[in-house]
Design a protein around this motif. Structure first.
Motif, PDB file in Angstrom:
ATOM      1  N   THR A 200      35.084 -11.361  33.160  1.00  0.00           N
ATOM      2  CA  THR A 200      35.605 -12.632  32.661  1.00  0.00           C
ATOM      3  C   THR A 200      35.136 -13.741  33.602  1.00  0.00           C
ATOM      4  OG1 THR A 200      37.663 -12.147  33.855  1.00  0.00           O
ATOM      5  CG2 THR A 200      37.645 -11.689  31.494  1.00  0.00           C
ATOM      6  N   CYS A 205      39.066  -9.832  35.329  1.00  0.00           N
ATOM      7  CA  CYS A 205      39.078  -8.739  34.348  1.00  0.00           C
ATOM      8  C   CYS A 205      37.652  -8.341  33.992  1.00  0.00           C
ATOM      9  CB  CYS A 205      39.811  -9.162  33.067  1.00  0.00           C
ATOM     10  SG  CYS A 205      41.454  -9.829  33.341  1.00  0.00           S
ATOM     11  N   ASP A 219      42.123  -4.927  33.489  1.00  0.00           N
ATOM     12  CA  ASP A 219      42.399  -5.612  34.752  1.00  0.00           C
ATOM     13  C   ASP A 219      41.471  -5.015  35.816  1.00  0.00           C
ATOM     14  OD1 ASP A 219      43.743  -5.804  37.490  1.00  0.00           O
ATOM     15  OD2 ASP A 219      44.986  -7.159  36.315  1.00  0.00           O
ATOM     16  N   LEU A 226      44.418  -4.525  29.131  1.00  0.00           N
ATOM     17  CA  LEU A 226      45.146  -5.740  28.775  1.00  0.00           C
ATOM     18  C   LEU A 226      44.968  -6.117  27.311  1.00  0.00           C
ATOM     19  CD1 LEU A 226      44.183  -7.865  31.913  1.00  0.00           C
ATOM     20  CD2 LEU A 226      46.227  -6.475  31.573  1.00  0.00           C
ATOM     21  N   GLY A 227      43.901  -5.622  26.688  1.00  0.00           N
ATOM     22  CA  GLY A 227      43.680  -5.986  25.285  1.00  0.00           C
ATOM     23  C   GLY A 227      42.651  -5.096  24.638  1.00  0.00           C
ATOM     24  N   ASP A 247      36.906 -18.579  28.804  1.00  0.00           N
ATOM     25  CA  ASP A 247      37.718 -17.346  28.778  1.00  0.00           C
ATOM     26  C   ASP A 247      38.793 -17.351  27.702  1.00  0.00           C
ATOM     27  OD1 ASP A 247      36.519 -15.736  30.636  1.00  0.00           O
ATOM     28  OD2 ASP A 247      37.887 -16.205  32.280  1.00  0.00           O
ATOM     29  N   THR A 248      38.651 -18.181  26.682  1.00  0.00           N
ATOM     30  CA  THR A 248      39.693 -18.221  25.650  1.00  0.00           C
ATOM     31  C   THR A 248      39.450 -17.192  24.558  1.00  0.00           C
ATOM     32  OG1 THR A 248      38.470 -19.942  24.473  1.00  0.00           O
ATOM     33  CG2 THR A 248      40.182 -20.660  26.017  1.00  0.00           C
ATOM     34  N   ASP A 263      40.760 -14.073  19.648  1.00  0.00           N
ATOM     35  CA  ASP A 263      41.608 -14.751  20.626  1.00  0.00           C
ATOM     36  C   ASP A 263      41.889 -13.776  21.763  1.00  0.00           C
ATOM     37  OD1 ASP A 263      44.404 -15.383  21.800  1.00  0.00           O
ATOM     38  OD2 ASP A 263      43.873 -17.235  20.753  1.00  0.00           O
ATOM     39  N   LEU A 264      41.564 -14.171  22.988  1.00  0.00           N
ATOM     40  CA  LEU A 264      41.660 -13.252  24.129  1.00  0.00           C
ATOM     41  C   LEU A 264      43.073 -12.709  24.297  1.00  0.00           C
ATOM     42  CD1 LEU A 264      40.017 -12.437  26.981  1.00  0.00           C
ATOM     43  CD2 LEU A 264      41.779 -13.924  27.878  1.00  0.00           C
ATOM     44  N   VAL A 265      44.084 -13.584  24.159  1.00  0.00           N
ATOM     45  CA  VAL A 265      45.466 -13.187  24.429  1.00  0.00           C
ATOM     46  C   VAL A 265      46.066 -12.444  23.241  1.00  0.00           C
ATOM     47  CG1 VAL A 265      47.777 -14.020  25.003  1.00  0.00           C
ATOM     48  CG2 VAL A 265      45.765 -15.111  26.027  1.00  0.00           C
ATOM     49  N   GLU A 266      45.890 -13.007  22.040  1.00  0.00           N
ATOM     50  CA  GLU A 266      46.540 -12.423  20.865  1.00  0.00           C
ATOM     51  C   GLU A 266      45.803 -11.190  20.342  1.00  0.00           C
ATOM     52  OE1 GLU A 266      47.001 -15.441  17.943  1.00  0.00           O
ATOM     53  OE2 GLU A 266      48.184 -16.742  19.260  1.00  0.00           O
TER      54      GLU A 266
END
Length: 317
Positions: A200, A205, A219, A226-227, A247-248, A263-266
């Motif tokens: 990342t 990451c 991680d 993490l995803g 990094d989004t 989406d990186l988080v969702e």
């Protein structure tokens, strides 16, 4: 009176086609931005390497010296040198301005899949189907590598270098992180053959793509997953993945002719970008701007976050 801060805009995803370049070098095996993102490099199945202007789409230089198709390329931080690798088992160091071969490095016993400079361009690292990562000193006249990383039990498909760390992905299903400063090796077992790895932008990451049509975000320090990102097709080909410049979003090629953004988080698919009819073999995200390069068949396409504006005389601005 203090004005309120403007509301942060959502990140722009490159979705507007700015230009298509017919590279005329057979199938384009890899496409890469240079260090500052003003130029692009295309690797051809016709043994050639080409340097193009991103803004104009014009050919600036052709580099000929490999004996078989070119599979990967990297530009030095100061744009003075290139390193490339090929199915001919060699790594070549080039002088950008003259187009001449500075050094041809031999030692791998199979095709060389991936190549990258370290930050100072004093070392070239190359990963091969022979399972080795070889580290070459660009400033010495010695023809032997200064170090060999031979832990992989199958071909090395991808590698990335960041300061004192080397990240590799192998067909043996393992992501290996070498901390050269501490002399440590961290291994994460994914299971399926790995086609691409990257850090990342914040360096915290690692992202890996595998032949089970899945990308995984780990991680770096703990190996915790993490995803997971799915929906694209990757079962047969070595294809690139990346992160957006901030990094989004996670970005990946696909065998169904699209580029996928998650989406990186969702972890949800944010955009499915139609690129062409064939396999999208390679991509490269601009280091700072919302620009994306894609390679499919013999073409490279430049995608931007905003549509290109044309002035009254028909020129692009």
């Amino acid at each position: 009176m203090a004005f309120p801060q403007p509301r942060a805009q959502p990140p722009q995803l490159p979705r507007h086609l700015h230009r298509t370049i017919d590279c005329q070098q057979g199938a384009v095996r890899a496409v890469r931005f240079n260090a500052d993102g003003n130029y692009l490099l295309s690797c051809g199945s016709d043994k050639s390497l080409k340097l193009w202007s991103v803004s104009r789409g014009t050919l600036l230089k052709t580099y000929s010296g490999h004996g078989y198709e070119v599979l990967d390329v990297d530009g030095s931080y100061d744009n003075s040198q290139l390193c490339s690798c090929s199915s001919d088992k060699t790594v070549i160091l080039w002088d950008v301005a003259s187009g001449q071969v500075t050094r041809k490095l031999r030692g791998h016993v199979g095709k060389v899949n991936c190549v990258q400079f370290n930050d100072e361009a004093s070392v070239i690292l190359s990963g091969s189907i022979d399972g080795m990562v070889r580290c070459w000193d660009t400033r010495s006249r010695r023809m032997e590598p200064i170090q060999i990383l031979d832990e992989a039990r199958d071909g090395v498909s991808s590698l990335k270098v960041s300061e004192h760390e080397v990240l590799t992905g192998s067909v043996d299903g393992r992501v290996r992180l070498y901390d050269l400063r501490m002399g440590q090796l961290h291994v994460d077992f994914i299971g399926s053959p790995i086609t691409c790895v990257c850090f990342t932008q914040d360096g915290q990451c690692t992202l890996s793509s595998t032949l089970d049509s899945t990308l995984r975000l780990l991680d770096k320090s703990t190996g915790e997953m993490l995803g997971e990102y799915t929906g694209h097709q990757n079962k047969s080909y070595k294809m690139d993945c990346s992160l957006s410049n901030k990094d989004t979003h996670v970005v990946s090629c696909s065998e169904d002719g699209h580029v996928y953004y998650w989406d990186l988080v969702e972890g949800s698919v944010a955009l499915k970008l139609p690129v062409g009819k064939g396999v999208v073999q390679s991509l490269s995200f601009h280091p700072t701007d919302p620009l994306l390069l894609t390679a499919t068949e013999g073409r490279v396409q430049v995608w931007g976050g905003e549509p290109l504006e044309t002035s009254e005389d028909g020129t692009e601005t």
